[in-house]
Design a protein around this motif. Sequence first.
Motif, mmCIF file in Angstrom:
data_model
loop_
_atom_site.group_PDB
_atom_site.id
_atom_site.type_symbol
_atom_site.label_atom_id
_atom_site.label_comp_id
_atom_site.label_asym_id
_atom_site.label_seq_id
_atom_site.Cartn_x
_atom_site.Cartn_y
_atom_site.Cartn_z
ATOM 1 N N GLN A 77 0.852 -1.191 0.000
ATOM 2 C CA GLN A 77 0.000 0.000 0.000
ATOM 3 C C GLN A 77 0.892 1.246 0.000
ATOM 4 O O GLN A 77 1.881 1.304 0.721
ATOM 5 C CB GLN A 77 -0.905 -0.006 1.233
ATOM 6 C CG GLN A 77 -1.984 1.045 1.226
ATOM 7 C CD GLN A 77 -3.151 0.694 0.329
ATOM 8 O OE1 GLN A 77 -3.137 -0.359 -0.330
ATOM 9 N NE2 GLN A 77 -4.144 1.540 0.282
ATOM 10 N N VAL A 78 0.524 2.220 -0.792
ATOM 11 C CA VAL A 78 1.274 3.475 -0.882
ATOM 12 C C VAL A 78 0.300 4.633 -0.755
ATOM 13 O O VAL A 78 -0.741 4.661 -1.414
ATOM 14 C CB VAL A 78 2.024 3.566 -2.233
ATOM 15 C CG1 VAL A 78 2.712 4.916 -2.364
ATOM 16 C CG2 VAL A 78 3.048 2.439 -2.359
ATOM 17 N N GLN A 79 0.626 5.582 0.093
ATOM 18 C CA GLN A 79 -0.151 6.816 0.199
ATOM 19 C C GLN A 79 0.675 7.951 -0.385
ATOM 20 O O GLN A 79 1.875 8.048 -0.131
ATOM 21 C CB GLN A 79 -0.496 7.128 1.658
ATOM 22 C CG GLN A 79 -1.511 6.184 2.272
ATOM 23 C CD GLN A 79 -0.884 4.882 2.710
ATOM 24 O OE1 GLN A 79 0.190 4.852 3.282
ATOM 25 N NE2 GLN A 79 -1.557 3.768 2.416
ATOM 26 N N GLY A 90 4.985 4.185 2.762
ATOM 27 C CA GLY A 90 4.907 2.791 2.373
ATOM 28 C C GLY A 90 6.298 2.265 2.076
ATOM 29 O O GLY A 90 7.112 2.936 1.459
ATOM 30 N N THR A 127 7.343 0.083 0.038
ATOM 31 C CA THR A 127 7.675 -0.381 -1.304
ATOM 32 C C THR A 127 7.764 0.746 -2.318
ATOM 33 O O THR A 127 7.750 0.504 -3.517
ATOM 34 C CB THR A 127 6.622 -1.396 -1.781
ATOM 35 O OG1 THR A 127 5.331 -0.779 -1.749
ATOM 36 C CG2 THR A 127 6.643 -2.634 -0.918
ATOM 37 N N TYR A 186 8.197 1.045 -7.222
ATOM 38 C CA TYR A 186 7.146 1.475 -8.133
ATOM 39 C C TYR A 186 7.634 2.498 -9.138
ATOM 40 O O TYR A 186 8.415 3.389 -8.804
ATOM 41 C CB TYR A 186 5.994 2.105 -7.361
ATOM 42 C CG TYR A 186 5.121 1.146 -6.605
ATOM 43 C CD1 TYR A 186 5.169 1.080 -5.211
ATOM 44 C CD2 TYR A 186 4.240 0.304 -7.258
ATOM 45 C CE1 TYR A 186 4.371 0.210 -4.515
ATOM 46 C CE2 TYR A 186 3.428 -0.573 -6.558
ATOM 47 C CZ TYR A 186 3.504 -0.612 -5.196
ATOM 48 O OH TYR A 186 2.707 -1.483 -4.501
ATOM 49 N N ASP A 190 -1.707 2.285 -9.814
ATOM 50 C CA ASP A 190 -2.426 1.627 -8.733
ATOM 51 C C ASP A 190 -2.837 2.597 -7.641
ATOM 52 O O ASP A 190 -3.799 2.336 -6.904
ATOM 53 C CB ASP A 190 -1.547 0.533 -8.121
ATOM 54 C CG ASP A 190 -1.228 -0.570 -9.118
ATOM 55 O OD1 ASP A 190 -0.050 -0.964 -9.215
ATOM 56 O OD2 ASP A 190 -2.158 -1.027 -9.810
ATOM 57 N N TYR A 191 -2.088 3.689 -7.504
ATOM 58 C CA TYR A 191 -2.333 4.630 -6.416
ATOM 59 C C TYR A 191 -2.335 6.059 -6.959
ATOM 60 O O TYR A 191 -1.562 6.398 -7.860
ATOM 61 C CB TYR A 191 -1.247 4.489 -5.337
ATOM 62 C CG TYR A 191 -1.095 3.086 -4.814
ATOM 63 C CD1 TYR A 191 -0.067 2.264 -5.256
ATOM 64 C CD2 TYR A 191 -2.010 2.569 -3.894
ATOM 65 C CE1 TYR A 191 0.063 0.972 -4.781
ATOM 66 C CE2 TYR A 191 -1.884 1.276 -3.417
ATOM 67 C CZ TYR A 191 -0.844 0.485 -3.873
ATOM 68 O OH TYR A 191 -0.732 -0.801 -3.408
#
Length: 120
Positions: free
Chosen positions: A1-3, A26, A28, A32, A108-109
């Motif tokens: 999950q990334v904010q 996040g 990761t 990305y 994705d985000y």
Amino acid sequence: QVQLVESGGGLVQAGGSLRLSCAASGRTFSSYAMGWFRQAPGKEREFVAGISWNIGRRYYPDSVKGRFTISRDNAKNTVYLQMNSLKPEDTAVYYCAAGDRVVEGKPDYWGQGTQVTVSS
């Protein structure tokens, strides 16, 4: 999950510059691809810049090539968009995005967006 949280938007005169920042949380983030999109009133969201996870590749559409530069600092979990020679048609809400398919327009985000207004 990334904010993702954008900052740096504002009002600038034509020909001026702005630098947008996008802080990511996040673990990761560095894995990305990252990108920037924009959406002007009444128009579809448009891809404006992308950068691979290892900073090996950058991508720009013709509309901003030579004026915008995307960069990232994986140690700071931050991606930047340096915008020079701004034009009134660059006025839009700018969104930060993350994901393997950013350049395809399918991240994705998303961040919440930051307004950029260029006056003539």
